[in-house]
Scaffold this active site. Structure first.
Site, PDB file in Angstrom:
ATOM      1  N   HIS A   1      67.594 -11.418 -17.769  1.00  0.00           N
ATOM      2  CA  HIS A   1      67.892 -11.824 -19.139  1.00  0.00           C
ATOM      3  C   HIS A   1      69.292 -11.297 -19.458  1.00  0.00           C
ATOM      4  CE1 HIS A   1      63.619 -12.528 -19.366  1.00  0.00           C
ATOM      5  NE2 HIS A   1      63.605 -12.728 -20.664  1.00  0.00           N
TER       6      HIS A   1
ATOM      7  N   ASP B   1      59.333 -19.029 -22.891  1.00  0.00           N
ATOM      8  CA  ASP B   1      59.498 -17.583 -23.099  1.00  0.00           C
ATOM      9  C   ASP B   1      58.164 -16.888 -23.393  1.00  0.00           C
ATOM     10  OD1 ASP B   1      61.087 -15.355 -22.997  1.00  0.00           O
ATOM     11  OD2 ASP B   1      62.113 -15.669 -24.897  1.00  0.00           O
ATOM     12  N   ASP B   2      57.773 -16.824 -24.670  1.00  0.00           N
ATOM     13  CA  ASP B   2      56.526 -16.150 -25.077  1.00  0.00           C
ATOM     14  C   ASP B   2      55.785 -17.079 -26.039  1.00  0.00           C
ATOM     15  OD1 ASP B   2      57.068 -13.299 -23.967  1.00  0.00           O
ATOM     16  OD2 ASP B   2      58.895 -13.835 -25.042  1.00  0.00           O
TER      17      ASP B   2
ATOM     18  N   GLU C   1      71.231 -13.050 -24.450  1.00  0.00           N
ATOM     19  CA  GLU C   1      70.268 -13.493 -25.477  1.00  0.00           C
ATOM     20  C   GLU C   1      70.731 -12.880 -26.802  1.00  0.00           C
ATOM     21  OE1 GLU C   1      66.296 -11.897 -25.085  1.00  0.00           O
ATOM     22  OE2 GLU C   1      65.404 -13.462 -26.358  1.00  0.00           O
TER      23      GLU C   1
ATOM     24  N   HIS D   1      56.925 -15.371 -19.874  1.00  0.00           N
ATOM     25  CA  HIS D   1      56.343 -14.036 -19.692  1.00  0.00           C
ATOM     26  C   HIS D   1      54.842 -14.195 -19.844  1.00  0.00           C
ATOM     27  CE1 HIS D   1      60.331 -12.069 -20.191  1.00  0.00           C
ATOM     28  NE2 HIS D   1      60.560 -13.147 -20.928  1.00  0.00           N
TER      29      HIS D   1
ATOM     30  N   HIS E   1      60.900 -19.854 -17.259  1.00  0.00           N
ATOM     31  CA  HIS E   1      61.054 -18.658 -18.103  1.00  0.00           C
ATOM     32  C   HIS E   1      59.822 -18.506 -18.970  1.00  0.00           C
ATOM     33  CE1 HIS E   1      64.019 -16.065 -20.676  1.00  0.00           C
ATOM     34  NE2 HIS E   1      62.777 -15.644 -20.839  1.00  0.00           N
TER      35      HIS E   1
HETATM   36  N1  HPA Z   1      63.854 -11.094 -24.125  1.00  0.00           N
HETATM   37  C1  HPA Z   1      63.745  -9.879 -23.605  1.00  0.00           C
HETATM   38  N2  HPA Z   1      62.596  -9.367 -23.209  1.00  0.00           N
HETATM   39  C2  HPA Z   1      61.498 -10.106 -23.321  1.00  0.00           C
HETATM   40  C3  HPA Z   1      61.543 -11.375 -23.849  1.00  0.00           C
HETATM   41  C4  HPA Z   1      62.799 -11.904 -24.260  1.00  0.00           C
HETATM   42  O1  HPA Z   1      62.959 -13.055 -24.720  1.00  0.00           O
HETATM   43  N3  HPA Z   1      60.263 -11.833 -23.841  1.00  0.00           N
HETATM   44  C5  HPA Z   1      59.492 -10.875 -23.305  1.00  0.00           C
HETATM   45  N4  HPA Z   1      60.226  -9.822 -22.993  1.00  0.00           N
HETATM   46 ZN    ZN Z   2      62.237 -13.920 -21.813  1.00  0.00          ZN
END
Ligand code: HPA
Ligand code: ZN
Length: 343
Positions: A203, A284-285, A206, A25, A23
């Site tokens: 996703h 994630d990011d 969350e 991006h 996971h």
């Molecule tokens: N959630 C939804 N969209 C996203 C995320 C996330 O954690 N990171 C980058 N786009």
């Molecule tokens: Zn994500």
């Protein structure tokens, strides 16, 4: 052994632990330093003066707060070289964190909607992935995410643009603003992706409710669940996820920074494992949330006092949940077992 020594030893164990990242991006790995370098290279003005100013702006109260800044940051990505440099920089970090295999997301609509051709984005990222394999031996796969705040026709248009690359794209995903955009909105394009032989991930849970996870399972027919935190609110759903051994790509530092959990000490990663869920740890990011996969492992290991056995289980789950062919999966699992035995 002193506390500090024990901590260093744990960190060394985590860094060396063979793992897969499922996971990530790629646009979320854009570090402020590279953002400035690309802005300069492309003759663009940033609304920030220094790298410190950029980092100071990364103070989010929810997913949308983050997305606004994330989409703005991505605007410095213009050329194939930009996408390649971004990708190579991520894999250099991943290699240093013991990642053997990564399955990375990209958001084509963030780029094509501002006039960057799909080919520039895809070739840049795929070129970076090939370079990472040559440099570090890291294997990787690419997952095309549809932006769920846009409509399904836009997703279909993107899917058609991707057609020449479908043999080099492992799957489709669904990201961006979750609340108010249930998975069912994308049922037809996910069905088309499935018919084209692609894997499907989304996703869900969350910020959105457990009902969105049900929808991702029953309507999108997902092969893997991204995040999934709110699945814990529904025991029947947990039973279904356990029975099918669905992989959850959990992102601890992201969860804290986007206020999905109040603090790392309250993260449910060990609860998930105790329930028999196939949970994994991911970043994630990482440029926006304060750490790559190694930092995410360390944060939960310290915050939840995870045992080495639990850490090995999380790493094993990452290989079990990866879209690998069987011989490669077995090879990675053997490397993990060998490490766990000597560690
Ligand atoms: N959630 C939804 N969209 C996203 C995320 C996330 O954690 N990171 C980058 N786009
Ligand atoms: Zn994500």
């Amino acid at each position: 052994m002193g506390l500090q020594d024990a901590r260093t030893e744990l960190e060394t164990f985590i860094t060396g632990l063979p793992k897969a990242e499922l996971h990530l991006h790629i646009e979320g790995s854009l570090e402020p330093e590279l953002m400035f370098a690309l802005a300069r290279r492309n003759g663009l003005e940033l609304p920030f003066k220094t790298v410190e100013d950029v980092r100071a702006a990364y103070n989010f109260s929810n997913l949308q707060d983050f997305l606004n800044i994330y989409y703005a940051g991505a605007q410095v990505l213009r050329t194939e070289e930009d996408f390649r440099d971004l990708t190579v920089a991520y894999f250099d970090r991943a290699a240093a964190d013991g990642v053997l295999h990564a399955e990375i997301f990209f958001d084509p609509q963030t780029h094509t909607d501002r006039g960057i051709p799909f080919a520039v984005v895809a070739e840049g990222i795929l070129g970076g992935m090939a370079e990472a394999q040559a440099r570090h031996g890291i294997t990787s796969k690419l997952i095309l995410c549809f932006l769920r705040h846009l409509d399904e026709d836009a997703a279909f248009a993107t899917f058609r643009m991707a057609e020449p690359w479908l043999d080099r794209i492992a799957g489709v995903g669904l990201d961006s603003s979750e609340r108010g955009h249930p998975p069912g909105k994308f049922a037809r394009v996910f069905a088309a992706a499935g018919e084209a032989g692609l894997k499907r991930v989304a996703h869900a849970g969350e910020e959105g409710p457990a009902a969105y996870v049900w929808e991702a399972l029953n309507t999108l027919h997902i092969d893997r669940l991204d995040h999934g935190n709110h699945a814990l609110d529904d025991e029947t759903l947990v039973e279904r996820l356990v029975a099918t051994q669905m992989t959850l790509t959990v992102c601890p530092l992201s969860n804290v920074r986007l206020c999905v959990v109040p603090e790392i000490g309250a993260h449910p990663i060990d609860t998930m494992l105790a329930k028999g869920l196939r949970a994994t740890v991911n970043s994630d990011d990482p440029a926006y949330f304060g750490g790559y996969i190694g930092e995410n492992f360390k944060a939960v290991a310290l915050g939840r006092q995870l045992s080495r056995e639990q850490l090995v289980t999380l790493a094993r789950n990452s290989f079990l949940g990866a879209f690998l062919d069987d011989p490669t999966r077995q090879d990675y699992l053997r490397r993990l077992d060998a490490y766990a035995q000597k560690g």
